[in-house]
Design an enzyme around this catalytic site. Structure first.
Site, short mmCIF file in Angstrom:
data_model
loop_
_atom_site.label_atom_id
_atom_site.label_comp_id
_atom_site.label_asym_id
_atom_site.label_seq_id
_atom_site.Cartn_x
_atom_site.Cartn_y
_atom_site.Cartn_z
N ALA A 130 -104.80 12.72 27.98
CA ALA A 130 -105.16 14.13 27.74
C ALA A 130 -105.95 14.25 26.44
O ALA A 130 -105.37 14.36 25.36
CB ALA A 130 -103.92 15.01 27.68
N LYS A 269 -146.89 -0.97 8.22
CA LYS A 269 -148.25 -0.83 8.74
C LYS A 269 -148.37 -1.47 10.12
O LYS A 269 -147.83 -2.56 10.36
CB LYS A 269 -149.24 -1.51 7.80
CG LYS A 269 -149.44 -0.76 6.51
CD LYS A 269 -150.63 -1.32 5.74
CE LYS A 269 -150.87 -0.50 4.50
NZ LYS A 269 -150.97 -1.27 3.29
N HIS A 278 -149.64 7.46 12.67
CA HIS A 278 -149.69 7.53 14.14
C HIS A 278 -149.00 8.82 14.60
O HIS A 278 -147.85 9.09 14.24
CB HIS A 278 -148.97 6.33 14.77
CG HIS A 278 -149.57 5.01 14.38
ND1 HIS A 278 -150.91 4.75 14.46
CD2 HIS A 278 -148.99 3.88 13.89
CE1 HIS A 278 -151.15 3.52 14.04
NE2 HIS A 278 -150.00 2.97 13.69
N GLN A 336 -135.92 3.86 16.69
CA GLN A 336 -137.25 3.67 17.30
C GLN A 336 -138.34 3.59 16.23
O GLN A 336 -139.22 2.74 16.30
CB GLN A 336 -137.53 4.84 18.27
CG GLN A 336 -138.67 4.59 19.21
CD GLN A 336 -138.35 3.49 20.22
OE1 GLN A 336 -137.20 3.14 20.43
NE2 GLN A 336 -139.38 2.91 20.80
N PHE A 338 -138.05 2.57 13.26
CA PHE A 338 -137.91 1.29 12.55
C PHE A 338 -138.24 0.08 13.44
O PHE A 338 -138.29 -1.05 12.95
CB PHE A 338 -136.48 1.13 12.01
CG PHE A 338 -136.25 1.76 10.66
CD1 PHE A 338 -136.35 3.14 10.48
CD2 PHE A 338 -135.93 0.97 9.55
CE1 PHE A 338 -136.13 3.72 9.23
CE2 PHE A 338 -135.71 1.54 8.30
CZ PHE A 338 -135.81 2.92 8.14
N GLU A 363 -113.31 16.39 18.62
CA GLU A 363 -113.21 17.86 18.50
C GLU A 363 -113.88 18.60 19.67
O GLU A 363 -114.50 19.64 19.48
CB GLU A 363 -113.73 18.35 17.15
CG GLU A 363 -112.85 17.83 16.03
CD GLU A 363 -112.97 18.62 14.77
OE1 GLU A 363 -113.12 19.85 14.82
OE2 GLU A 363 -112.90 17.98 13.71
N THR A 365 -115.79 17.33 23.46
CA THR A 365 -117.03 16.62 23.79
C THR A 365 -118.18 17.62 23.98
O THR A 365 -117.97 18.83 24.09
CB THR A 365 -116.87 15.82 25.10
OG1 THR A 365 -116.68 16.76 26.17
CG2 THR A 365 -115.69 14.86 25.04
C1 LIG Z 1 -113.11 8.39 16.22
C2 LIG Z 1 -112.27 9.42 16.90
C3 LIG Z 1 -111.47 10.26 16.14
C4 LIG Z 1 -110.64 11.20 16.76
N1 LIG Z 1 -109.79 11.96 15.99
C5 LIG Z 1 -108.88 12.75 16.63
C6 LIG Z 1 -107.87 13.43 15.86
O1 LIG Z 1 -107.81 13.34 14.62
N2 LIG Z 1 -106.94 14.17 16.52
C7 LIG Z 1 -106.96 14.30 17.89
O2 LIG Z 1 -106.09 14.98 18.43
N3 LIG Z 1 -107.91 13.66 18.63
C8 LIG Z 1 -108.85 12.89 18.05
N4 LIG Z 1 -109.79 12.22 18.79
C9 LIG Z 1 -109.77 12.34 20.25
C10 LIG Z 1 -110.92 13.16 20.80
O3 LIG Z 1 -110.74 14.51 20.47
C11 LIG Z 1 -110.99 12.91 22.32
O4 LIG Z 1 -111.40 11.56 22.52
C12 LIG Z 1 -111.95 13.86 22.99
O5 LIG Z 1 -111.42 15.18 22.99
C13 LIG Z 1 -112.25 13.46 24.44
O6 LIG Z 1 -111.08 13.21 25.17
P1 LIG Z 1 -110.97 11.87 26.03
O7 LIG Z 1 -111.35 10.74 25.16
O8 LIG Z 1 -109.64 11.83 26.66
O9 LIG Z 1 -112.08 12.01 27.15
P2 LIG Z 1 -111.86 12.65 28.57
O10 LIG Z 1 -111.24 13.98 28.44
O11 LIG Z 1 -111.21 11.65 29.46
O12 LIG Z 1 -113.37 12.86 29.04
C14 LIG Z 1 -114.15 11.79 29.58
C15 LIG Z 1 -115.53 12.35 29.93
O13 LIG Z 1 -115.41 13.37 30.91
C16 LIG Z 1 -115.98 14.58 30.44
N5 LIG Z 1 -115.19 15.70 30.92
C17 LIG Z 1 -113.84 15.86 30.80
N6 LIG Z 1 -113.47 17.01 31.37
C18 LIG Z 1 -114.60 17.60 31.84
C19 LIG Z 1 -114.89 18.81 32.53
N7 LIG Z 1 -113.93 19.69 32.82
N8 LIG Z 1 -116.17 19.07 32.87
C20 LIG Z 1 -117.16 18.21 32.55
N9 LIG Z 1 -116.95 17.06 31.90
C21 LIG Z 1 -115.70 16.75 31.55
C22 LIG Z 1 -115.95 14.46 28.91
O14 LIG Z 1 -116.92 15.30 28.32
C23 LIG Z 1 -116.24 12.99 28.74
O15 LIG Z 1 -117.61 12.77 28.83
C24 LIG Z 1 -110.65 11.32 18.17
C25 LIG Z 1 -111.50 10.49 18.94
C26 LIG Z 1 -112.28 9.55 18.32
C27 LIG Z 1 -113.13 8.65 19.17
#
Ligand SMILES: Cc1cc2nc3c(=O)[nH]c(=O)nc-3n(C[C@H](O)[C@H](O)[C@H](O)COP(=O)(O)OP(=O)(O)OC[C@H]3O[C@@H](n4cnc5c(N)ncnc54)[C@H](O)[C@@H]3O)c2cc1C
Length: 380
Positions: A130, A269, A278, A336, A338, A363, A365
Site C-alpha cells: 500500500a 565544441k 547550435h 543529452q 553533455f 509523496e 506519484t
Molecule cells: C526514496 C523514497 C522515499 C520515500 N519516503 C517515504 C516516507 O518517508 N514515508 C512514506 O510513507 N512513504 C515513503 N515513500 C513511499 C512512496 O510514497 C511510495 O513509493 C509511493 O506513494 C508509491 O507507492 P508504491 O511504491 O506502492 O507504488 P504503487 O502504488 O504500487 O504504484 C505503482 C504504479 O502504479 C501507478 N498507480 C497506482 N495506482 C494508480 C491509479 N489508481 N491510477 C493510475 N495509476 C496508478 C503509480 O502511479 C505507479 O506508477 C518513499 C519512497 C521512496 C522511493
C-alpha cells in the site's frame, strides 16, 4: 495586489541556504551518493543555523517560519543534492501532522524535542502492499485498556534508520479502508519496533530509506495523534502542506541542470563551434529555464496559499506534479546536452537524472497527482 518581490528576510534566507549548500553540500554530494551515505554532521550544522524544522512555531522552540520560507530553503539545498536535501528536511513530513492534529502535550514534547536537539523523525504511511493506496494499509492497531498495540510493516521510510520517533498510520480493520485509519507517535525505543534494511537506491542515495517492523508495539493513549477515522484525512492534509516542497526541490535540481548545461555548452565544441551555438541545444536549455521559472511560481503560490489560509490543494498538486515531471525531463535533457560525458560519473548530470526520478514517485506519484487534480476538477 500581486507582488513577486522578495523581502529582505527572504533574500537573507536564500543567501544563508545558498552559502551552506555551496560550502557543505555540493562538495560532498558525489561521494555521499557513491557511498550511499547520509552526512549526519551536515544535518547537525544545518540544524544549528536554523535550516532544519523552520516551520516549528516559536512557542515550541522553532523559528516559526512559513511554508514559503521552508520551500525557499528546500530549493537552495536541492541545488547541491536532492538526496541530502530530502533527508535534511524530512522532519517536515513528521512534524506537519503533529502541528495539524497534535494535542498541546504532544506538540510540546515532540516539536520541542526537534528544536532542542538535532534529531530526526519519520512519517510512515507506505507499506509493501500500500503506497499509492493509503486507505489500503494493513498495519493494525487494537485498543488494550488505555494503550494501543500496533502490528505491521512500513517500507521506504525516509530517515527511518536515524529517527528518534515516527508518525505511524494504522487501521483498526482493513475492510473499513479510510474510515479505520488512526495515527500514532511512536518512540524509536519502544519494544517491538525494529528498523529493517536500508534500501540500495537508484538515486537520492545519500538519503536514508528503510523499513520499519512493528510487533506488538504498545503505544500509550497520550501518543494517539488522530483517532480511528481521522488518520486518513490527517495524512492527506499533511501531503497538501508538504507537496509544494517537492516542487521546490525540483526547482533546485533543475536550476543546477541549467547552470551545468550553460557552462558546458559554452565550452564544448562540435563542428568548429561551441554547442551553445547550435539551435537544437539552445532549445533544450531554453526549455529548462522555462521549467525552472514555472515550477518556482507554482511552488511559491502553493506555499503562499498555505501561509495565508487559502484552501486550494489543487495548486499543491500542480507544484508537485509539474515540478517532478519537469525535473525528470530537464535532467534527461541535461544528460543529452553533455552527450557521452553526461553518461559517466565524472560529470554531475547523470546523478541529477537518477536523483530526479523519485520526485515522480514519493509523496504521491505523478499519476496519483493527476487523479487528485482531476477529482478536484470534477468535484469528486
Ligand atoms: C526514496 C523514497 C522515499 C520515500 N519516503 C517515504 C516516507 O518517508 N514515508 C512514506 O510513507 N512513504 C515513503 N515513500 C513511499 C512512496 O510514497 C511510495 O513509493 C509511493 O506513494 C508509491 O507507492 P508504491 O511504491 O506502492 O507504488 P504503487 O502504488 O504500487 O504504484 C505503482 C504504479 O502504479 C501507478 N498507480 C497506482 N495506482 C494508480 C491509479 N489508481 N491510477 C493510475 N495509476 C496508478 C503509480 O502511479 C505507479 O506508477 C518513499 C519512497 C521512496 C522511493
Amino acid at each position: 495586489m500581486v507582488d513577486f518581490s522578495l523581502s529582505e528576510e527572504h533574500k537573507g534566507l536564500i543567501e544563508t541556504a545558498r552559502r551552506f549548500t555551496k560550502e557543505r553540500i555540493t562538495p560532498i554530494a558525489a561521494a555521499c551518493d557513491h557511498e550511499s551515505r547520509f552526512p549526519m554532521d551536515v544535518f547537525k550544522e544545518a540544524w544549528e543555523i536554523g535550516l532544519v524544522n523552520p516551520t516549528v512555531p516559536a512557542e515550541y522552540g522553532g523559528s516559526g517560519m512559513g511554508e514559503l520560507e521552508n520551500a525557499i530553503i528546500t530549493e537552495e539545498l536541492a541545488y547541491g543534492c536532492t538526496g541530502i536535501q530530502t533527508s535534511l528536511l524530512a522532519n517536515g513530513l513528521a512534524l506537519t501532522p503533529i502541528k495539524l492534529g497534535g494535542s498541546e502535550e504532544q506538540k510540546k514534547k515532540y516539536l520541542g524535542l526537534l528544536t532542542s536537539e538535532p534529531v530526526m523523525a519519520s512519517y510512515a504511511t507506505s507499506e509493501p502492499d500500500a503506497g499509492s493506496d493509503v486507505a489500503g494499509i494493513q498495519t493494525r492497531f487494537a485498543q488494550h485498556g488505555d494503550d494501543y498495540v500496533l502490528n505491521g510493516q512500513k517500507c521506504w521510510i525516509t530517515n527511518a534508520s536515524y529517527a528518534r520517533f515516527y508518525v505511524i498510520f494504522a487501521t483498526s480493520n482493513t475492510e473499513l479502508r479510510h474510515r479505520g485509519i488512526a495515527a500514532f507517535i511512536v518512540d524509536r525505543d519502544t519494544p517491538g519496533l525494529r528498523v529493517g534494511k536500508k534500501e540500495d537506491k537508484l538515486g537520492q542515495r545519500a538519503s536514508d530509506t528503510a523499513q520499519i517492523f512493528l510487533e506488538d508495539v504498545v503505544v500509550p493513549k497520550a501518543n494517539l495523534l488522530a483517532p480511528e477515522g481521522k488518520g486518513f484525512k490527517l495524512a492527506m492534509e499533511t501531503f497538501n502542506q508538504t507537496r509544494p516542497d517537492i516542487g521546490a526541490g525540483a526547482t533546485g535540481l533543475m536550476r543546477r541542470c541549467l547552470d551545468e548545461c550553460v557552462a558546458y555548452a559554452k565550452e564544448r565544441k562540435t563542428f568548429g563551434t561551441p554547442i551553445a551555438n547550435h539551435q537544437l541545444v539552445q532549445w533544450m536549455i531554453a526549455e529548462m529555464a522555462i521549467r525552472v521559472e514555472a515550477t518556482r511560481l507554482l511552488y511559491q503560490k502553493a506555499a503562499w496559499n498555505l501561509d495565508h489560509g487559502v484552501r486550494d490543494p489543487i495548486v499543491s498538486s500542480f507544484a508537485k506534479a509539474y515540478g517532478a515531471d519537469s525535473a525528470m525531463q530537464t535532467a534527461v535533457d541535461a544528460v543529452q546536452v553533455f552527450g557521452g560525458n553526461g553518461y559517466v560519473k565524472e560529470y554531475p548530470v547523470e546523478k541529477l537524472m537518477r536523483d530526479a526520478k523519485v520526485l515522480q514517485i514519493y509523496e504521491g506519484t505523478s499519476q496519483i497527482q493527476r487523479i487528485v487534480i482531476a477529482k478536484q476538477l470534477f468535484g469528486g
